[in-house]
Design an enzyme around this catalytic site. Structure first.
Site, PDB file in Angstrom:
ATOM      1  NE  ARG A 120      -4.938   1.611  -0.415  1.00 35.40           N
ATOM      2  CZ  ARG A 120      -4.023   0.821   0.142  1.00 35.40           C
ATOM      3  NH1 ARG A 120      -2.816   0.724  -0.372  1.00 35.40           N
ATOM      4  NH2 ARG A 120      -4.311   0.119   1.213  1.00 35.40           N
ATOM      5  CD1 TRP A 127       2.059  -6.121   5.470  1.00 37.24           C
ATOM      6  CD2 TRP A 127       2.826  -4.327   6.524  1.00 37.24           C
ATOM      7  NE1 TRP A 127       0.984  -5.331   5.792  1.00 37.24           N
ATOM      8  CE2 TRP A 127       1.424  -4.233   6.442  1.00 37.24           C
ATOM      9  CE3 TRP A 127       3.529  -3.309   7.171  1.00 37.24           C
ATOM     10  CZ2 TRP A 127       0.713  -3.156   6.971  1.00 37.24           C
ATOM     11  CZ3 TRP A 127       2.828  -2.238   7.692  1.00 37.24           C
ATOM     12  CH2 TRP A 127       1.437  -2.162   7.598  1.00 37.24           C
ATOM     13  CG  ASN A 128       5.359 -12.887   6.872  1.00 36.94           C
ATOM     14  OD1 ASN A 128       6.273 -13.244   6.148  1.00 36.94           O
ATOM     15  ND2 ASN A 128       4.747 -13.729   7.682  1.00 36.94           N
ATOM     16  N   GLY A 169      -1.484 -11.528   0.024  1.00 36.09           N
ATOM     17  CA  GLY A 169      -0.612 -10.424  -0.365  1.00 36.09           C
ATOM     18  C   GLY A 169      -1.180  -9.669  -1.560  1.00 36.09           C
ATOM     19  CG  ASP A 196      -4.083  -6.424   0.255  1.00 34.58           C
ATOM     20  OD1 ASP A 196      -3.240  -7.345   0.188  1.00 34.58           O
ATOM     21  OD2 ASP A 196      -3.905  -5.429   0.974  1.00 34.58           O
ATOM     22  CD  GLU A 227       1.479   0.205  -2.175  1.00 38.54           C
ATOM     23  OE1 GLU A 227       1.046   1.375  -2.181  1.00 38.54           O
ATOM     24  OE2 GLU A 227       1.014  -0.692  -1.445  1.00 38.54           O
ATOM     25  CG  ASP A 254       5.991  -5.814   2.412  1.00 43.13           C
ATOM     26  OD1 ASP A 254       5.028  -6.570   2.578  1.00 43.13           O
ATOM     27  OD2 ASP A 254       5.911  -4.745   1.754  1.00 43.13           O
ATOM     28  CE1 TYR A 299      -2.460  -1.663  -2.724  1.00 44.59           C
ATOM     29  CE2 TYR A 299      -4.202  -3.093  -1.958  1.00 44.59           C
ATOM     30  CZ  TYR A 299      -3.044  -2.417  -1.718  1.00 44.59           C
ATOM     31  OH  TYR A 299      -2.489  -2.501  -0.480  1.00 44.59           O
TER      32      TYR A 299
HETATM   33  C1  GLC Z   1      -0.403  -4.205   0.752  1.00 42.71           C
HETATM   34  C2  GLC Z   1      -0.058  -5.327  -0.206  1.00 42.71           C
HETATM   35  C3  GLC Z   1       0.669  -6.425   0.530  1.00 42.71           C
HETATM   36  C4  GLC Z   1       1.895  -5.854   1.224  1.00 42.71           C
HETATM   37  C5  GLC Z   1       1.550  -4.634   2.101  1.00 42.71           C
HETATM   38  C6  GLC Z   1       2.769  -3.899   2.596  1.00 42.71           C
HETATM   39  O1  GLC Z   1      -1.304  -4.620   1.734  1.00 42.71           O
HETATM   40  O2  GLC Z   1      -1.206  -5.820  -0.829  1.00 42.71           O
HETATM   41  O3  GLC Z   1       1.044  -7.455  -0.353  1.00 42.71           O
HETATM   42  O4  GLC Z   1       2.525  -6.817   1.987  1.00 42.71           O
HETATM   43  O5  GLC Z   1       0.774  -3.734   1.360  1.00 42.71           O
HETATM   44  O6  GLC Z   1       3.582  -3.483   1.541  1.00 42.71           O
END
Ligand code: GLC
Length: 419
Positions: free
Chosen positions: A195, A32-33, A160, A162, A389, A35, A345
């Site tokens: 979620r 993931w970008n 990011g 969601d 998380e 991250d 979330y």
């Molecule tokens: C979820 C989060 C996002 C993150 C991804 C991987 O989709 O909302 O911000 O980049 O998880 O951790």
């Protein structure tokens, strides 16, 4: 080294796939970008070379138009949905077709500034510089067609954050009918109560299918999307990255990149003021379809402190955070809003990466006490609840995935600050 530092390094090593790191096993099996960019900041504490590689791998999958995708599907894994066949972006190594917060410019400068191996840092930063600059240019060209100085996101996943309450109203405009039948995977790895909902997932997928129908031509997607939102958090990250990239480019003698990014940052910071809400003591999102501010006090409007905002605004943001009264600051939504949900979330929980960016911005703006309080609360949270998380901001209950990469990375950064 403290125990939590050792534990953090173990997690980063365990989730390391050689040239990229997965956010956590099972739930998120790809790269993931944002991250990755934040993860590199943790990796630098024990392996500087590896930290540079993390960002280089991400940029090796940049699109020819400059966009850096939000997911790179390095290897097949059917534990995640939607996978490469749903995105169908037709890239050599499959990727998603949308982007994520542009934190790379900030990460690059921080890696460079704090690097022990100076010559290596200069080489690797110099090679990444034009790529990050191309990404920034792509943003202002495709996501700010009226040249307002602020860019829009066209899918909630780009932010990011969601399922933030910020998106509820503009997202209602996105249809739920007509999408192909699907099975979610996230709810098999984590508690569905914590979620996004099924209705939100339908809309996420409607947008993906809509963009796929436009063949992922990123010059068309902004105008074609029924969801276009100017998020202060997203813009703050881009503005900060542009300012940092400009500084770095100057140091490395790349004057054109420096001038271009300085201009993005200056224009963006001035335009951010149009998102400020005095009654709420924070910035707000603007719906670009209706042109109205969205009445939602989410953490995106506090994350704005990561950008160079006026000092009195940073002071007010520090007060707003204090006013939440949450032990494990910073809640992702104002707790006194009836829509707040402490475990769902991005509708209430605390995320360590957000704490880190807000703390960094507040410290730069001279809000030292508020920044230190965030560092202390964050380390307390980890000692109480481990490397999750996200967390209930009030009780600290760990939520979502476990042994989480960017949480571990941020712990190493917070520990270095607390020293
Ligand atoms: C979820 C989060 C996002 C993150 C991804 C991987 O989709 O909302 O911000 O980049 O998880 O951790």
């Amino acid at each position: 080294m403290t125990d939590i530092a050792d534990a953090a390094i173990d997690i980063l090593r365990e989730n390391d796939r050689g040239t990229y790191t997965v956010p956590t096993k099972g739930l998120y099996p790809f790269q993931w970008n944002w991250d990755s960019c934040l993860t590199a900041l943790g990796q630098r504490h024990f392996d500087e070379g590896r930290a540079w590689t993390e960002i280089e791998t991400l940029f090796a999958h940049q699109w020819p138009d400059g966009m850096v995708p939000h997911i790179v599907f390095h290897k097949p894994d059917d534990g995640y949905f939607p996978g490469p066949d749903v995105w169908a972006t037709n890239r050599p190594v499959p990727t998603s077709g949308i982007t994520q917060p542009a934190v790379a410019g900030f990460a690059l400068r921080r890696l460079f500034d704090r690097a022990a191996d100076r010559p290596e840092a200069a080489d690797r930063a110099r090679a990444l510089l034009p790529k990050v600059a191309a990404w920034h240019r792509w943003f202002y060209e495709t996501r700010d067609p009226a040249r307002e100085g602020l860019v829009a996101i066209i899918h909630p996943w780009e932010s990011g954050r969601d399922n933030s309450i910020d998106w509820d109203e503009p997202f209602a405009r996105v249809p739920t009918e007509g999408i192909a039948p699907y099975t979610r995977r996230d709810t098999q790895h984590a508690n569905p109560e914590h979620r996004p909902t099924k209705e939100q997932y339908d809309r996420y997928l409607w947008l993906v299918e809509h963009f796929r129908g436009l063949k992922w031509d990123t010059s068309k997607l902004h105008d074609a999307s029924p969801f276009r939102v100017v998020d202060p958090g997203f813009n703050a990250i881009l503005i900060r990255s542009a300012a940092d990239l400009a500084d770095l480019a100057e140091t490395l003698g790349e004057q054109e990149i420096a001038a271009e990014n300085r201009a993005f940052a200056t224009r963006g910071a001035a335009a951010m003021e149009s998102l400020w809400s005095d009654p709420h003591g924070q910035y707000l999102c603007r719906d670009r379809v209706t042109d109205a501010l969205i009445d939602s006090r989410s953490v995106g409007g506090l994350l704005a402190a990561f950008a160079p905002i006026p000092a009195h605004r940073a002071a007010r943001i520090a007060e707003t955070i204090e006013g939440h009264g949450m032990r494990f600051r910073v809640a992702s939504h104002a707790p006194d809003d009836p829509r707040f949900q402490s475990k769902r979330y991005w509708r209430g929980p605390t995320w360590l990466v957000v704490n880190y960016m807000i703390g960094d911005g507040l410290a730069r703006a001279g809000q030292t006490d508020a920044a230190e309080a965030i560092t202390r609360a964050s380390l307390d949270l980890i000692r109480t609840s481990g490397f999750a998380e996200y967390y209930d901001p009030h009780t600290g209950e760990p939520l979502g995935g476990g042994r989480f990469t960017w949480t571990a990375a941020m712990v190493l950064e917070f520990l270095a600050m607390a020293d």
